[in-house]
Design an enzyme around this catalytic site. Structure first.
Site, PDB file in Angstrom:
ATOM      1  N   GLY A  12     -19.159  65.507  43.277  1.00  0.00           N
ATOM      2  CA  GLY A  12     -19.486  66.788  42.665  1.00  0.00           C
ATOM      3  C   GLY A  12     -20.698  67.431  43.339  1.00  0.00           C
ATOM      4  N   ARG A  19     -36.566  73.662  53.806  1.00  0.00           N
ATOM      5  CA  ARG A  19     -35.587  72.620  54.095  1.00  0.00           C
ATOM      6  C   ARG A  19     -35.427  72.379  55.589  1.00  0.00           C
ATOM      7  NH1 ARG A  19     -31.623  71.499  50.226  1.00  0.00           N
ATOM      8  NH2 ARG A  19     -30.059  71.366  51.866  1.00  0.00           N
ATOM      9  N   GLU A  29     -36.485  79.081  51.072  1.00  0.00           N
ATOM     10  CA  GLU A  29     -35.703  77.866  50.876  1.00  0.00           C
ATOM     11  C   GLU A  29     -35.295  77.261  52.216  1.00  0.00           C
ATOM     12  OE1 GLU A  29     -31.605  75.941  49.362  1.00  0.00           O
ATOM     13  OE2 GLU A  29     -31.783  77.654  50.684  1.00  0.00           O
ATOM     14  N   GLN A  64     -29.204  86.390  54.412  1.00  0.00           N
ATOM     15  CA  GLN A  64     -29.240  84.962  54.747  1.00  0.00           C
ATOM     16  C   GLN A  64     -29.809  84.774  56.156  1.00  0.00           C
ATOM     17  OE1 GLN A  64     -29.510  81.529  55.196  1.00  0.00           O
ATOM     18  NE2 GLN A  64     -27.972  81.400  53.575  1.00  0.00           N
ATOM     19  N   SER A  84     -18.106  64.781  50.387  1.00  0.00           N
ATOM     20  CA  SER A  84     -19.077  64.237  49.429  1.00  0.00           C
ATOM     21  C   SER A  84     -18.943  64.934  48.076  1.00  0.00           C
ATOM     22  CB  SER A  84     -20.498  64.414  49.975  1.00  0.00           C
ATOM     23  OG  SER A  84     -21.462  64.036  49.013  1.00  0.00           O
ATOM     24  N   GLY A 141     -28.367  77.986  48.813  1.00  0.00           N
ATOM     25  CA  GLY A 141     -27.297  77.007  48.640  1.00  0.00           C
ATOM     26  C   GLY A 141     -25.980  77.407  49.277  1.00  0.00           C
ATOM     27  N   GLU A 142     -26.040  78.179  50.359  1.00  0.00           N
ATOM     28  CA  GLU A 142     -24.783  78.641  50.961  1.00  0.00           C
ATOM     29  C   GLU A 142     -23.936  77.493  51.513  1.00  0.00           C
ATOM     30  OE1 GLU A 142     -23.027  81.917  54.149  1.00  0.00           O
ATOM     31  OE2 GLU A 142     -25.005  82.193  53.256  1.00  0.00           O
ATOM     32  N   ARG A 143     -24.580  76.438  52.041  1.00  0.00           N
ATOM     33  CA  ARG A 143     -23.813  75.285  52.529  1.00  0.00           C
ATOM     34  C   ARG A 143     -23.027  74.650  51.388  1.00  0.00           C
ATOM     35  NH1 ARG A 143     -26.255  71.043  53.689  1.00  0.00           N
ATOM     36  NH2 ARG A 143     -24.814  70.116  55.170  1.00  0.00           N
ATOM     37  N   ARG A 200     -30.089  81.944  57.849  1.00  0.00           N
ATOM     38  CA  ARG A 200     -29.404  80.929  58.638  1.00  0.00           C
ATOM     39  C   ARG A 200     -28.110  81.518  59.188  1.00  0.00           C
ATOM     40  NH1 ARG A 200     -27.379  74.819  56.922  1.00  0.00           N
ATOM     41  NH2 ARG A 200     -27.021  74.116  59.042  1.00  0.00           N
TER      42      ARG A 200
END
Length: 216
Positions: A44, A101, A97, A23, A39, A63-65, A25
């Protein structure tokens, strides 16, 4: 590079998913995760995460966040696209990714590119092809790592840009470079002002060494 491997959508327990060791980030601010978790409680997970299977577990690719926030929200399952990927391809996709982003700062990008090249033993040219970026762009990113960790931290904390960082690299002497950085921060210089200031520093004549005359 196109990833055409088989994919399938599953509902997975967040506990069966582990972070990607590649990763890029490094920073996940707690306040942002709390907002995302709230949220997710209300709406969902709107976009599935991407994982690859590794024996009896799944390794995050993207999609770790969302994964972290889903765990905070107490979800029992999370939608995940399972894709057959090698560890190397997983590392490449994770970096792509995040870069698309804009989730990485420019030093994190440079570290990720460096790790990609060294860990997977590929050339800058191969890395540029995989990431869809010019080789010169990658070379400029990697040069940023010549700045020390304290310099990097000062640049990020004070909201300076990648162009500020590249301008500072023109100063080879680390002590002088740090002094210049402090001055730029104190004067709140924009990029053009910082570049002009550094050019002026570099054009200053060096003081001549005093000659000692020895009389025999």
């Amino acid at each position: 590079m196109a990833f055409t491997e088989k994919k399938k959508l599953l509902e997975l327990s967040p506990d069966k998913i582990v972070p990607n060791p590649a990763q890029p980030r490094l920073d996940f601010p707690q306040d942002e995760l709390l907002q995302l978790a709230e949220s997710i409680r209300q709406n969902g997970v709107l976009q599935p995460i991407l994982v690859r299977r590794d024996r009896d577990r799944y390794i995050l690719v993207a999609g770790e966040r969302r994964w972290r926030a889903s765990r905070m929200a107490g979800l029992k399952t999370i939608p995940a696209i399972v894709q057959e990927l090698s560890p190397q391809d997983g590392a490449v996709l994770a970096l792509i990714e995040n870069m698309q982003r804009s989730d990485l700062n420019f030093f994190e990008e440079a570290i990720a590119i460096k790790n990609l090249i060294s860990e997977w033993n590929i050339t800058q040219e191969e890395a540029s092809e995989r990431l869809g970026k010019a080789q010169s762009t990658l070379a400029n990113k990697l040069r940023l790592l010549k700045l020390g960790s304290e310099e990097q931290q000062m640049i990020l904390q004070n909201g300076l840009t990648e162009r500020h960082a590249r301008a500072l690299l023109k100063i080879n002497d680390e002590k002088k470079r740090t002094q210049a950085l402090i001055h730029i921060v104190e004067k709140k210089m924009n990029v053009v002002q910082a570049e002009t200031f550094i050019e002026q520093l570099l054009s200053e004549p060096k003081p001549e060494k005093k000659r000692i005359l020895i009389i025999k």
